[in-house]
Write an enzyme that holds these catalytic residues in place. Sequence first.
Site, PDB file in Angstrom:
ATOM      1  N   GLN A 130       0.469  -1.448  -0.057  1.00 49.96           N
ATOM      2  CA  GLN A 130      -0.256   0.174  -0.463  1.00 49.96           C
ATOM      3  C   GLN A 130       0.648   1.202  -0.032  1.00 49.96           C
ATOM      4  OE1 GLN A 130      -3.192   0.311  -0.501  1.00 49.96           O
ATOM      5  NE2 GLN A 130      -4.105  -1.885  -0.130  1.00 49.96           N
TER       6      GLN A 130
ATOM      7  N   SER B  78       2.728  -5.192  -4.924  1.00 49.51           N
ATOM      8  CA  SER B  78       1.761  -5.213  -6.453  1.00 49.51           C
ATOM      9  C   SER B  78       2.180  -4.000  -7.291  1.00 49.51           C
ATOM     10  CB  SER B  78       0.680  -5.308  -5.478  1.00 49.51           C
ATOM     11  OG  SER B  78       0.983  -7.080  -6.100  1.00 49.51           O
TER      12      SER B  78
ATOM     13  N   THR C 183       7.396 -18.905 -17.793  1.00 51.99           N
ATOM     14  CA  THR C 183       8.161 -17.567 -18.885  1.00 51.99           C
ATOM     15  C   THR C 183       7.747 -15.803 -18.696  1.00 51.99           C
ATOM     16  OG1 THR C 183       8.450 -19.169 -20.308  1.00 51.99           O
ATOM     17  CG2 THR C 183       7.371 -16.887 -21.161  1.00 51.99           C
TER      18      THR C 183
ATOM     19  N   CYS D 142     -10.320  -7.416   0.041  1.00 55.90           N
ATOM     20  CA  CYS D 142     -10.272  -8.904   0.329  1.00 55.90           C
ATOM     21  C   CYS D 142     -10.399 -10.025   1.213  1.00 55.90           C
ATOM     22  CB  CYS D 142      -8.801  -9.435   0.934  1.00 55.90           C
ATOM     23  SG  CYS D 142      -7.383  -7.596   0.200  1.00 55.90           S
TER      24      CYS D 142
HETATM   25  N1  PMP Z   1      -0.731  -6.719   1.123  1.00 58.34           N
HETATM   26  C1  PMP Z   1      -1.239  -5.046   1.550  1.00 58.34           C
HETATM   27  C2  PMP Z   1      -0.934  -4.915   2.308  1.00 58.34           C
HETATM   28  C3  PMP Z   1      -2.133  -5.617   0.325  1.00 58.34           C
HETATM   29  O1  PMP Z   1      -3.161  -4.123   0.524  1.00 58.34           O
HETATM   30  C4  PMP Z   1      -2.762  -6.238  -0.917  1.00 58.34           C
HETATM   31  C5  PMP Z   1      -3.529  -5.849  -1.265  1.00 58.34           C
HETATM   32  N2  PMP Z   1      -5.358  -5.854  -0.961  1.00 58.34           N
HETATM   33  C6  PMP Z   1      -1.802  -7.010  -0.708  1.00 58.34           C
HETATM   34  C7  PMP Z   1      -0.699  -7.332   0.164  1.00 58.34           C
HETATM   35  C8  PMP Z   1      -2.253  -8.177  -2.134  1.00 58.34           C
HETATM   36  O2  PMP Z   1      -1.728  -7.879  -3.334  1.00 58.34           O
HETATM   37  P1  PMP Z   1      -2.095  -8.519  -4.144  1.00 58.34           P
HETATM   38  O3  PMP Z   1      -3.320  -8.479  -4.202  1.00 58.34           O
HETATM   39  O4  PMP Z   1      -2.408  -7.341  -5.324  1.00 58.34           O
HETATM   40  O5  PMP Z   1      -1.737  -9.928  -4.468  1.00 58.34           O
END
Ligand code: PMP
Length: 373
Positions: free
Chosen positions: A179, A200, A243, A331
């Site tokens: 984040q 990410s 790949t 999530c």
């Molecule tokens: N860590 C944190 C602090 C996040 O906010 C998130 C995504 N909400 C993730 C890990 C996981 O990222 P991704 O869903 O892109 O794998």
Amino acid sequence: MLYLDNSATTQILPEVKDAMLPYLQEEFGNPSSKFYSLAQNSKQAVDEARINVAKLLGCEPDEIIFTSGATESNNFIIKGVANYYKEKGNHIVTTKVEHPSIIETCKYLEHNGYKVTYLDVDVFGRVNPEDVLNIISTDKPILISIMMGNNELGSINPIQEIASICKENNVFFHIDATQAIGKVSLNLSEVEGINFLSCSSHKFHGPKGIGVAFIKKDELGLPTPITPLLHGGGQEMELRSGTLAVHNIVGMGKAAEIAFTNLNRNINKLEKLENKLVTILKEKFNSNISFNNDQKNKIPGILSVQFKGINNEVLVRNLAPFMAVSTGSACSSSKPSHVLRAIGLTMDQLRTTIRFSLSSTTHLEELDIFNNL
Ligand code: PMP
């Protein structure tokens, strides 16, 4: 419709999309192939992207392993360290407010003979460095994994202090910076003691399905050894075979380049946006709202707000025609937030909380929509 769920994901920038397009069509070579130009072009594009991501993080390009995203990086690092150093110890330390990709990975390891300590946090979700020192002195862990900034509250942890403690005590330190990247300045070359990092690309206007695991090089210039995530053709320094997703890597590289160039401007913009939103919300809702997040030392643009007496799911649904917000992290929307529980909120407070997360691409005037609600 106003999009205020940028902690869940962000919109890909037009420049990022344009940079990716050739690699979805004519530039389709495999960067691991040799000698012909299609392969070389892909390899060069990946190399360039790696340099741009390294610049954003302040590390060396050969400390970057491309993965499918932060979930994968978190799994890779925690399981990779746990497995490789199992003769050395079985204790892993993390916190109660980590993303599920850390907590569930740790739970899995607990079922497989590891011991995991989940550190408590303060009212804003931050770890006390003294707790880290205490746990190291009590039962020396093989890995400490602590998020840089929280996805629900925005609170930034005292990473530098914790990193020094870890370094002094010779304990590996991993940060989940998913984040924070692009919204908080971080230069890994200036913080000693961080061995691993996850992030990410889609959190900073790059494509989804691509992220990075930073693995620090040791004194010999070799990556800190951990068990490879995927065995196979030996890509990504034999740690993550397969790949390479060249189009996604190119997209992440472009997003990183833009995030690096605009970092200070984006931080200023996010702070302005946040101040405006806080002012409007306070004026409009007075004592009917309260903020769960701290006002300082946070990722700019993340607000966690209780709307007293209003169910958050109903509120998010009613707002949906005008704006996209969330009840917490995207999530775990069906479960009550473990983050808000860990900072001591009651079930009632939890059920009235919604998260606004802004982007530097949000326009200040767009926030006037709150005046018309
Ligand atoms: N860590 C944190 C602090 C996040 O906010 C998130 C995504 N909400 C993730 C890990 C996981 O990222 P991704 O869903 O892109 O794998």
